[in-house]
Motif scaffolding. Structure first.
Motif, PDB file in Angstrom:
ATOM      1  N   GLU A 132       1.042  -1.116  -0.091  1.00 46.78           N
ATOM      2  CA  GLU A 132       0.019  -0.048   0.014  1.00 46.78           C
ATOM      3  C   GLU A 132       0.964   1.094   0.033  1.00 46.78           C
ATOM      4  OE1 GLU A 132      -3.532   2.516   2.591  1.00 46.78           O
ATOM      5  OE2 GLU A 132      -2.786   0.054   3.257  1.00 46.78           O
ATOM      6  N   PRO A 163      -1.254  10.386   2.430  1.00 47.52           N
ATOM      7  CA  PRO A 163      -2.471  10.193   3.216  1.00 47.52           C
ATOM      8  C   PRO A 163      -3.170  11.298   3.759  1.00 47.52           C
ATOM      9  CG  PRO A 163      -0.959   8.256   4.053  1.00 47.52           C
ATOM     10  CD  PRO A 163      -0.119   9.608   3.161  1.00 47.52           C
ATOM     11  N   ARG A 167      -9.134  10.504   6.707  1.00 46.93           N
ATOM     12  CA  ARG A 167     -10.391  10.265   5.641  1.00 46.93           C
ATOM     13  C   ARG A 167      -9.524   9.005   4.963  1.00 46.93           C
ATOM     14  NH1 ARG A 167     -11.409  14.630   1.276  1.00 46.93           N
ATOM     15  NH2 ARG A 167     -11.793  15.829   3.176  1.00 46.93           N
ATOM     16  N   GLU A 168     -10.301   7.881   4.945  1.00 48.80           N
ATOM     17  CA  GLU A 168      -9.945   6.675   4.452  1.00 48.80           C
ATOM     18  C   GLU A 168      -9.981   6.727   3.114  1.00 48.80           C
ATOM     19  OE1 GLU A 168     -11.254   1.777   4.952  1.00 48.80           O
ATOM     20  OE2 GLU A 168     -12.919   3.413   5.442  1.00 48.80           O
ATOM     21  N   ASN A 169      -8.875   5.990   2.355  1.00 49.65           N
ATOM     22  CA  ASN A 169      -8.558   5.666   1.165  1.00 49.65           C
ATOM     23  C   ASN A 169      -8.718   7.243   0.181  1.00 49.65           C
ATOM     24  OD1 ASN A 169      -8.949   3.002   1.128  1.00 49.65           O
ATOM     25  ND2 ASN A 169     -11.293   3.089   0.865  1.00 49.65           N
ATOM     26  N   THR A 203     -10.387  11.182  -3.070  1.00 52.00           N
ATOM     27  CA  THR A 203     -10.636   9.882  -2.387  1.00 52.00           C
ATOM     28  C   THR A 203     -11.049   8.991  -3.329  1.00 52.00           C
ATOM     29  OG1 THR A 203     -11.664  11.127  -0.766  1.00 52.00           O
ATOM     30  CG2 THR A 203     -12.583   9.025  -0.878  1.00 52.00           C
ATOM     31  N   PRO A 207      -8.333   1.005  -1.285  1.00 54.86           N
ATOM     32  CA  PRO A 207      -7.007   1.319  -1.133  1.00 54.86           C
ATOM     33  C   PRO A 207      -5.966   1.491  -2.342  1.00 54.86           C
ATOM     34  CG  PRO A 207      -7.498  -0.967  -0.518  1.00 54.86           C
ATOM     35  CD  PRO A 207      -8.577  -0.327  -0.940  1.00 54.86           C
TER      36      PRO A 207
END
Length: 323
Positions: A132, A163, A167-169, A203, A207
């Motif tokens: 990742e 990143p 906030r995810e992804n 966004t 992933p």
């Protein structure tokens, strides 16, 4: 400790380190082979004539000779004499990517040569098998793009990604082009900007790891915190928040603030970026919206359309490929 015992200890340590390097080198070759197989199984063109691995004892330096890369569907194709990935043997998750001074990109049936004095990227992955992406930075010194008719160049181009906190992804993306110049056709005057800068948060729907090669991640949201183009005495500033709606058409608002818009429009017309007949329509519309040389307006994107107030300007842009 006797010299003989010290020598034996050094010899054992050297043997262990050599074994580690050889195992790592073999693992790198296997990983490259699997990466190529996975990409080809997902519809990518991923070819190279040879793979060389050097750098003993402290580095893993991989060189791909004559690589060719194209996504499923073949929307574009990239080729180069070589491509290198360098890493320290004790820090394999931190890579340095090196491109040659000459590359070729095929897009829309046309071919363009990309030249630069130096092009390198620092890429750091989260330790683990998923690979990742954590953060990366790309610097291109004196990039020059020469197409069949149009060309572009700049003093330097920088791109950074990391990143987005909380906030995810999502990833923060910063782009800077120093002194960019664009020529739309031979003999046309250059469009020369002092600087172009953009601060974005993008966004995705998943992933950004090794699985992204096969699932083609989609953009769900683009937050334009600030985007600025400085052109002569003019300046364009853009902010906004867009989300992918039905068919991946953008939905949301963009605010555009143009300082000295007449000079910017004149430069765009002279260079061929804006046709003369369209320029007259733009002048008329901007004259109604502005109170002088500056204009502040908001574009709305909804239901697949772009609107300025109640007036429809045409289809909304897409943030990705629609279903």
């Amino acid at each position: 400790m006797t010299p003989k015992r010290l020598f034996l200890i050094v010899l054992v340590l050297a043997a262990l380190w050599s074994g580690y390097w050889l195992a790592g080198a073999q693992g790198a070759k296997v990983a490259i082979g699997r990466l190529q197989e996975n990409m080809q199984a997902s519809g990518w063109e991923a070819e190279w004539s040879d793979v060389a691995l050097r750098g003993f004892p402290n580095r893993f330096d991989v060189t791909l000779d004559e690589p060719a890369l194209a996504p499923p569907g073949g929307d574009w194709r990239w080729t180069a004499p070589f491509f290198q990935v360098l890493s320290l043997s004790y820090k394999p998750h931190h890579l340095i990517a090196v491109w040659p001074n000459l590359q070729t990109i095929e897009l829309g049936g046309e071919s363009a040569q990309v030249r630069s004095d130096r092009m390198r990227a620092s890429v750091v992955f989260v330790p683990g098998l998923a690979l990742e992406l954590d953060h990366a930075a790309l610097v291109i010194e004196s990039p020059r793009l020469q197409g069949d008719t149009a060309s572009a160049r700049a003093r330097e181009l920088r791109l950074a990604i990391r990143p987005t906190p909380g906030r995810e992804n999502a990833r923060d993306i910063g782009i800077t082009a120093l002194e960019p110049r664009i020529t739309t056709y031979p003999g046309a005057p250059d469009v020369a900007a002092r600087n172009v800068r953009a601060d974005l948060a993008v966004t995705l729907d998943g992933p950004l790891d090794r699985s992204a090669l096969s699932r083609a991640p989609r953009v769900e949201r683009v937050e334009i915190r600030s985007a600025t183009v400085e052109l002569g005495q003019s300046r364009l500033r853009v902010t906004g928040d867009l989300a992918a709606g039905r068919g991946a058409y953008a939905e949301g608002d963009l605010r555009l603030v143009v300082e000295n818009w007449r000079a910017m429009l004149d430069a765009a017309v002279a260079s061929g970026l804006v046709p003369q007949r369209m320029a007259e329509q733009i002048r008329g519309a901007m004259g109604l919206l502005s109170s002088g040389e500056d204009v502040d307006l908001t574009l709305n994107f909804a239901d697949g359309q772009t609107r300025l107030g109640p007036v429809s300007l045409g289809p909304a842009p897409r943030l990705g490929s629609g279903d």
